[in-house]
Design an enzyme around this catalytic site. Structure first.
Site, PDB file in Angstrom:
ATOM      1  N   GLY A 283      60.023  -1.322  70.344  1.00  0.00           N
ATOM      2  CA  GLY A 283      60.015  -2.571  71.086  1.00  0.00           C
ATOM      3  C   GLY A 283      60.543  -2.374  72.491  1.00  0.00           C
ATOM      4  O   GLY A 283      60.185  -1.401  73.174  1.00  0.00           O
TER       5      GLY A 283
ATOM      6  N   TYR B 110      55.097   6.721  71.262  1.00  0.00           N
ATOM      7  CA  TYR B 110      55.880   5.554  70.850  1.00  0.00           C
ATOM      8  C   TYR B 110      56.161   5.598  69.348  1.00  0.00           C
ATOM      9  O   TYR B 110      55.263   5.803  68.521  1.00  0.00           O
ATOM     10  CB  TYR B 110      55.127   4.261  71.194  1.00  0.00           C
TER      11      TYR B 110
END
Length: 506
Positions: free
Chosen positions: A57, A50
């Protein structure tokens, strides 16, 4: 010179923020940060990490091409530099920078070592990024506020430099500084964390400790002025309760009054033969605002100590996402950026500070109301009653400011609003909580400042300069050096502001 090794205390923040102590980074930290960066670079080559090769998000589902990874970090920083409102004061921003530097120094973030090196230079040279009050919801950390810090680190945005607001690019040219090297996740690692709310919180805690010292001294001084019985401060009475804060406040007040000629012993007046008395002219016990100070300020002290503990734990923690664990050769995804710990502590702190201002306001009212104290003229007016007004005008300010504190003490912690396409469906509002607490503390200093002016006026009225304790006399001398004896009416606001400035800085 203070050496950073990944572990800071409140006293370290005080040295850096209030005394401008320069910092240096331990070689162990640079080695740790480099290992973290190199591990993440290798580890992320064939894995989905990530914020390294994904969007952010709710857009984390989108994979990012290797050729666009660097641009991704710049895009994140620039797009989230969206703060509004008033700039956060440089002192508080510097504290946030110190907090961010420390968490990055732990080696859990995978940032390039240039981030550490440039942040040290900015702190030492007092080049303070422009960060606005509005923008953070405190869940994915202080995203918006920290984006403004990251913007400066990439050589963009604005800074405060030698008392002026300037373009970062211009200041970097003057100082010979280069922007950080953006390589892997420098944008996300800088922005994902609780450092702004924590930095503000630590400065709040330092000021609260100072405020508590002043209100404790003011409380002791008022007990002197009215010649109160001293048994409500006794070690025996307060020792019969187990709360550490109460005992400490009572002890501090006893120390303040140790050489006073004014406080009285109950056994000398009421524990003797009073058979012929049907009504006592003087109060047998003082009003609560004088008699219950250890029980009121004790919880303030205990709460402050708890707040400091949590804030320092947060400062010395890894609080971004994901967490790079070199020892375990793994990257862990989670929510260490969430600011609930800090948000809750700020709500606790502003609640007890609001109560502190309420105590100061009630003590002030006691001095100003001749029917209550029965020894001073109305409003401690040393001029002509009716023609002059004494401290009447400033009481309105103290009352109004206290009322504002009561309203502001409502918690932010429970005011979550989902956002970010409901990805951030429960948030902390920690930065809002810290900034509101800052306002409550500043307000409380105003109320205590007005109280101190009034205490000095009362000592003047009763001519007690030679009878008060040495500590009260020191307060008298310090405040008298700032404000005159008020007999004729004058504009009061310059004196109130000067006293507030004095007590906030001492």
């Amino acid at each position: 010179m203070l050496t950073f090794d990944g572990k800071l205390g409140i006293e370290d923040f005080y040295k850096i923020i209030f005394e401008d102590t320069p910092i240096q980074i331990d070689e162990i930290v640079l080695e740790r940060v480099s290992k973290s960066f190199n591990f993440l670079k290798t580890f992320s080559e064939n894995k989905v990490i990530y914020g390294v090769n994904t969007g952010f998000g709710p857009m984390a589902q989108y994979k990012i091409k290797d050729s666009e990874r660097i641009q991704l970090q710049y895009n994140l920083i620039r797009s989230h530099s969206s703060g509004t409102g008033q700039p956060i004061g440089p002192m508080y921003v510097k504290a946030a920078m110190v907090a961010r530097l420390n968490t990055l120094s732990l080696g859990y973030s995978g940032v390039h070592v240039s981030v550490i090196e440039l942040m040290v230079e900015l702190i030492n040279r007092n080049i303070i990024p422009l960060i606005y009050e509005h923008g953070g919801v405190g869940a994915s950390g202080d995203l918006v506020q920290l984006a403004h810090l990251a913007l400066v680190l990439i050589g963009e945005g604005e800074v405060f430099y030698k008392g002026e607001r300037k373009a970062t690019k211009e200041v970097f040219e003057i100082e010979g500084l280069q922007p950080i090297s953006v390589e892997l996740r420098e944008g996300l690692a800088l922005m994902n964390g609780t450092s702004v709310m924590t930095g503000i919180g630590i400065v709040n805690a330092i000021y609260t400790k100072r405020l508590l010292g002043w209100i404790t001294s003011a409380s002791a001084s008022i007990n002197e002025i009215v010649q109160a019985y001293d048994d409500h401060l006794s070690e025996e009475l307060n020792g019969s309760k187990l709360h550490i804060g109460q005992r400490e406040v009572a002890n501090n007040m006893r120390a303040h009054l140790s050489d006073s000629q004014l406080t009285r012993k109950r056994e000398h007046h009421l524990y003797t033969n009073n058979d012929d008395v049907s009504v006592f002219k003087e109060k047998v016990q003082e009003y609560y605002s004088l008699r219950c100070v250890p029980q009121i300020l004790g919880p303030v002290l205990d709460t402050l100590k708890g707040v400091e503990k949590i804030l320092i734990e947060e400062v010395n923690s890894a609080n971004d996402n994901p967490i790079v664990d070199v020892a375990k050769q793994h990257v862990y995804h989670g929510g260490n950026f969430h600011g609930d710990y800090v948000s809750l502590e700020m709500d606790k702190l502003k609640t007890v500070v609001a109560k502190t201002s309420m105590l100061a306001e009630r003590q002030l009212n006691y001095l100003l109301n001749a029917r209550l104290n029965d020894i001073l003229p109305p409003f401690v007016n040393l001029g002509t009653l009716g023609l002059n007004f004494g401290m009447q005008g400033v009481q309105f300010t103290a009352t109004s400011t206290t009322a504002e504190n009561q309203m502001l003490s409502n918690p932010m912690y429970v005011h979550s609003i989902p956002n970010n396409n409901d990805n951030q469906d429960i948030v902390s509002m920690g930065t809002n909580a810290a900034l509101i607490t800052k306002k409550v503390i500043e307000n409380a200093f105003e109320v205590v400042g007005i109280e101190l002016i009034t205490i000095v006026q009362a000592i003047e009225c009763l001519e007690l300069q030679g009878k008060v304790s040495s500590k009260t006399k020191k307060i008298y001398d310090d405040i008298r050096a700032i404000v005159p004896v008020f007999k004729e009416d004058v504009a009061m606001y310059p004196f109130v502001n000067k006293v507030k400035e004095f007590i906030m800085s001492h």
